[in-house]
Enzyme design. Structure first.
Site, PDB file in Angstrom:
ATOM      1  N   PRO A   9      69.416  68.456 -63.435  1.00 47.80           N
ATOM      2  CA  PRO A   9      69.208  68.155 -64.893  1.00 47.80           C
ATOM      3  C   PRO A   9      67.881  67.465 -65.549  1.00 47.80           C
ATOM      4  CG  PRO A   9      70.826  66.688 -63.893  1.00 47.80           C
ATOM      5  CD  PRO A   9      70.659  67.795 -62.924  1.00 47.80           C
ATOM      6  N   ASN A  10      67.353  67.752 -66.468  1.00 46.78           N
ATOM      7  CA  ASN A  10      66.523  67.241 -66.916  1.00 46.78           C
ATOM      8  C   ASN A  10      65.136  67.472 -66.282  1.00 46.78           C
ATOM      9  OD1 ASN A  10      68.070  66.009 -69.202  1.00 46.78           O
ATOM     10  ND2 ASN A  10      68.555  64.744 -67.719  1.00 46.78           N
ATOM     11  N   ARG A  17      57.331  64.358 -70.747  1.00 47.53           N
ATOM     12  CA  ARG A  17      57.653  62.834 -71.140  1.00 47.53           C
ATOM     13  C   ARG A  17      57.606  62.012 -69.941  1.00 47.53           C
ATOM     14  NH1 ARG A  17      62.766  61.636 -74.320  1.00 47.53           N
ATOM     15  NH2 ARG A  17      61.415  59.415 -74.628  1.00 47.53           N
ATOM     16  N   TYR A  22      57.203  60.314 -63.768  1.00 49.36           N
ATOM     17  CA  TYR A  22      57.386  61.748 -63.185  1.00 49.36           C
ATOM     18  C   TYR A  22      56.047  62.605 -63.135  1.00 49.36           C
ATOM     19  CZ  TYR A  22      62.374  60.495 -63.744  1.00 49.36           C
ATOM     20  OH  TYR A  22      63.324  60.019 -63.708  1.00 49.36           O
ATOM     21  N   ASN A  71      66.511  68.873 -55.367  1.00 55.35           N
ATOM     22  CA  ASN A  71      66.141  67.732 -56.329  1.00 55.35           C
ATOM     23  C   ASN A  71      67.381  67.616 -57.063  1.00 55.35           C
ATOM     24  OD1 ASN A  71      65.769  65.725 -57.669  1.00 55.35           O
ATOM     25  ND2 ASN A  71      63.568  65.971 -58.176  1.00 55.35           N
ATOM     26  N   ALA A  74      69.782  63.342 -61.527  1.00 55.00           N
ATOM     27  CA  ALA A  74      70.919  62.305 -61.600  1.00 55.00           C
ATOM     28  C   ALA A  74      72.249  62.693 -60.900  1.00 55.00           C
ATOM     29  CB  ALA A  74      71.176  62.096 -63.057  1.00 55.00           C
ATOM     30  N   HIS A  77      73.286  60.896 -57.626  1.00 56.10           N
ATOM     31  CA  HIS A  77      73.944  59.869 -57.551  1.00 56.10           C
ATOM     32  C   HIS A  77      75.469  59.841 -58.183  1.00 56.10           C
ATOM     33  CE1 HIS A  77      69.545  58.823 -57.174  1.00 56.10           C
ATOM     34  NE2 HIS A  77      69.351  59.119 -58.678  1.00 56.10           N
ATOM     35  N   GLU A  95      66.538  66.858 -49.181  1.00 51.41           N
ATOM     36  CA  GLU A  95      66.770  66.519 -50.598  1.00 51.41           C
ATOM     37  C   GLU A  95      65.556  65.739 -50.843  1.00 51.41           C
ATOM     38  OE1 GLU A  95      69.600  63.200 -50.466  1.00 51.41           O
ATOM     39  OE2 GLU A  95      69.384  62.855 -52.687  1.00 51.41           O
ATOM     40  N   HIS A  97      62.925  63.444 -54.141  1.00 52.03           N
ATOM     41  CA  HIS A  97      63.156  62.746 -55.405  1.00 52.03           C
ATOM     42  C   HIS A  97      61.607  62.697 -55.527  1.00 52.03           C
ATOM     43  CE1 HIS A  97      67.500  62.599 -55.907  1.00 52.03           C
ATOM     44  NE2 HIS A  97      67.509  62.115 -54.715  1.00 52.03           N
ATOM     45  N   SER A  99      60.337  60.351 -57.972  1.00 51.21           N
ATOM     46  CA  SER A  99      60.069  58.808 -57.776  1.00 51.21           C
ATOM     47  C   SER A  99      60.925  58.093 -56.594  1.00 51.21           C
ATOM     48  CB  SER A  99      60.691  58.261 -59.271  1.00 51.21           C
ATOM     49  OG  SER A  99      62.288  58.640 -59.154  1.00 51.21           O
ATOM     50  N   ARG A 104      63.967  51.569 -58.009  1.00 50.72           N
ATOM     51  CA  ARG A 104      64.708  51.623 -59.225  1.00 50.72           C
ATOM     52  C   ARG A 104      65.922  51.138 -59.621  1.00 50.72           C
ATOM     53  NH1 ARG A 104      63.395  57.578 -61.593  1.00 50.72           N
ATOM     54  NH2 ARG A 104      63.881  56.508 -63.611  1.00 50.72           N
ATOM     55  N   ARG A 108      70.605  54.088 -58.577  1.00 52.63           N
ATOM     56  CA  ARG A 108      69.946  55.234 -58.075  1.00 52.63           C
ATOM     57  C   ARG A 108      69.499  55.272 -56.358  1.00 52.63           C
ATOM     58  NH1 ARG A 108      67.629  57.915 -62.569  1.00 52.63           N
ATOM     59  NH2 ARG A 108      67.321  56.274 -64.255  1.00 52.63           N
TER      60      ARG A 108
HETATM   61  O1  CA2 Z   1      62.784  60.924 -59.025  1.00 58.74           O
HETATM   62  C1  CA2 Z   1      63.237  61.884 -59.160  1.00 58.74           C
HETATM   63  O2  CA2 Z   1      62.937  63.094 -58.584  1.00 58.74           O
HETATM   64  C2  CA2 Z   1      64.868  61.907 -59.758  1.00 58.74           C
HETATM   65  O3  CA2 Z   1      65.668  62.874 -59.278  1.00 58.74           O
HETATM   66  C3  CA2 Z   1      64.704  62.326 -61.199  1.00 58.74           C
HETATM   67  C4  CA2 Z   1      65.948  62.410 -61.857  1.00 58.74           C
HETATM   68  C5  CA2 Z   1      66.662  60.674 -61.641  1.00 58.74           C
HETATM   69  O4  CA2 Z   1      67.732  60.696 -62.479  1.00 58.74           O
HETATM   70  C6  CA2 Z   1      66.689  60.451 -60.288  1.00 58.74           C
HETATM   71  O5  CA2 Z   1      67.424  59.096 -60.214  1.00 58.74           O
HETATM   72  C7  CA2 Z   1      65.463  60.678 -59.692  1.00 58.74           C
HETATM   73  C8  CA2 Z   1      65.573  62.320 -63.373  1.00 58.74           C
HETATM   74  C9  CA2 Z   1      64.899  63.588 -63.726  1.00 58.74           C
HETATM   75  C10 CA2 Z   1      64.446  63.401 -65.128  1.00 58.74           C
HETATM   76  O6  CA2 Z   1      63.019  64.101 -65.288  1.00 58.74           O
HETATM   77  C11 CA2 Z   1      62.520  63.879 -66.531  1.00 58.74           C
HETATM   78  C12 CA2 Z   1      61.097  64.177 -66.547  1.00 58.74           C
HETATM   79  C13 CA2 Z   1      60.384  64.210 -67.605  1.00 58.74           C
HETATM   80  C14 CA2 Z   1      60.771  63.475 -68.811  1.00 58.74           C
HETATM   81  C15 CA2 Z   1      62.076  63.200 -68.683  1.00 58.74           C
HETATM   82  C16 CA2 Z   1      62.921  63.464 -67.629  1.00 58.74           C
END
Ligand code: CA2
Length: 140
Positions: A9-10, A17, A22, A71, A74, A77, A95, A97, A99, A104, A108
């Protein structure tokens, strides 16, 4: 070698953003870079914001590719179901990620996937994916 990248997701928002977390690149641009850098790998990609679709994608990939780079964003978690899907297939899953999730919020720090993954790569920006690919194609 066939590798599938499954993004949760996302991650479709990459490059739009939060570049400080990211990076500023879209995943589509990054895909083109990967294809140039690893010409011997047959890549495929899927991104979904829906938990069940990610579970279906993991099960499907298990019958179609040699390795999965996951990846789950969210859902890493929160999702027992995605963890169970990874546990339930023989195809190796790395797996990743973008970040450093351990630097964090504490929610997470936990992943339902890590226990069943071949390995985990976190915190290297989009390079996390490259490191996973390098591991799959390494013969060492
Ligand atoms: O660091 C990562 O790859 C995460 O999987 C990214 C997830 C976060 O919930 C994990 O804890 C770590 C969030 C992805 C959201 O990606 C965005 C990218 C640009 C703008 C907004 C969100």
């Amino acid at each position: 070698m066939k590798l599938r990248i499954i993004n949760g997701p996302n991650l479709n928002l990459l490059g739009t953003r939060q570049p400080e977390i990211y990076g500023g690149q879209t995943f589509k641009d990054y895909q083109e870079l990967l294809e140039k850098e690893f010409p011997t790998v047959e890549f495929s990609y899927i991104q979904s914001n829906v938990e069940g679709e990610l579970i279906n994608a993991i099960q499907k990939a298990a019958t179609e590719v040699d390795g999965i780079i996951l990846n789950a964003a969210a859902y890493a978690h929160t999702s027992v179901g995605i963890g169970d899907a990874v546990a339930g297939i023989a195809t190796p899953v790395i797996e990743v990620h973008i970040s450093n999730t351990f630097a964090r919020e504490s929610f997470r720090h936990q992943s339902y996937i890590s226990k069943y993954a071949k390995g985990i790569i976190v915190g290297f920006g989009l390079q996390s994916y490259k490191l996973a690919i390098a591991s799959f194609i390494s013969s060492d």
